[in-house]
Design a protein around this motif. Structure first.
Motif, short mmCIF file in Angstrom:
data_model
loop_
_atom_site.label_atom_id
_atom_site.label_comp_id
_atom_site.label_asym_id
_atom_site.label_seq_id
_atom_site.Cartn_x
_atom_site.Cartn_y
_atom_site.Cartn_z
N ASP A 92 0.81 -1.21 0.00
CA ASP A 92 0.00 0.00 0.00
C ASP A 92 0.85 1.26 0.00
O ASP A 92 0.55 2.23 -0.70
N SER A 96 0.72 4.26 -2.70
CA SER A 96 0.48 5.61 -2.21
C SER A 96 1.52 6.58 -2.75
O SER A 96 1.19 7.66 -3.24
N GLN A 130 -5.49 1.94 4.21
CA GLN A 130 -5.92 2.77 5.32
C GLN A 130 -6.24 4.18 4.81
O GLN A 130 -5.92 4.52 3.67
N ALA A 131 -6.84 5.00 5.65
CA ALA A 131 -7.30 6.33 5.24
C ALA A 131 -6.19 7.18 4.64
O ALA A 131 -6.38 7.85 3.61
N GLN A 132 -4.99 7.18 5.24
CA GLN A 132 -3.89 8.01 4.74
C GLN A 132 -3.48 7.57 3.33
O GLN A 132 -3.22 8.40 2.46
N ILE A 134 -5.35 5.99 1.11
CA ILE A 134 -6.43 6.37 0.19
C ILE A 134 -6.36 7.86 -0.12
O ILE A 134 -6.46 8.27 -1.28
N GLY A 135 -6.14 8.67 0.90
CA GLY A 135 -6.02 10.12 0.70
C GLY A 135 -4.87 10.47 -0.22
O GLY A 135 -5.01 11.31 -1.12
#
Length: 150
Positions: A92, A96, A130-132, A134-135
């Motif tokens: 991930d 990212s 996780q949210a970070q 995805i952001g």
């Protein structure tokens, strides 16, 4: 990097990824690297066609945010085959970094080719995003139009 340019030393893909990532952390490549070092780093990126791993190629994707003009086009053109050849699944954090690096790239054929090469890596990622993460991924897509690659 200056010493490598002076000696003509060849960089491994991992060295190229680390150097590209370091440059991107300093802002814009054209403001922090002399012309000779920029040319050398781009030549090493293009020369190294084998031996890429997920960290090295995602670092180069991340570094796209620091390049502009013809240099950015050269970086983007070099990325799809390297994304395709990295043997292990991307984690991930690699995805990212790769997508975040596209945040300053205009939508166009080169950007879409990179996205098309990243898409199977996303599908094969063993991690739950996780949210970070995805952001960061969404932030990297901000300049892209709706398209099959996006």
């Amino acid at each position: 990097l200056a010493a490598c340019v002076a000696s003509g030393e060849r960089l491994t893909p991992q060295d190229v990824g680390a150097a590209m990532h370091a440059v991107s952390k300093l802002s814009a490549a054209d403001s922090v690297l002399p012309e000779g070092e920029r040319r050398y780093l781009l030549a090493e990126l293009e020369r190294n066609v084998d031996g890429w791993d997920s960290l090295a190629v995602s670092s180069c994707c991340y570094a796209a945010r620091a390049w502009s003009g013809a240099d950015l086009q050269a970086v983007l053109a070099a990325l799809p085959p390297r994304l395709a050849q990295a043997p292990e699944p991307f984690r991930d954090r690699h995805l990212s970094m790769a997508l975040f690096g596209l945040s300053r790239c205009a939508d166009g054929p080169d950007t879409r080719a990179v996205l098309a090469a990243i898409a199977p890596r996303i599908a094969a990622c063993p991690d739950d995003f996780q949210a970070q993460v995805i952001g960061n991924c969404l932030y990297g897509l901000q300049r892209c139009e709706d398209s099959p690659e996006v």
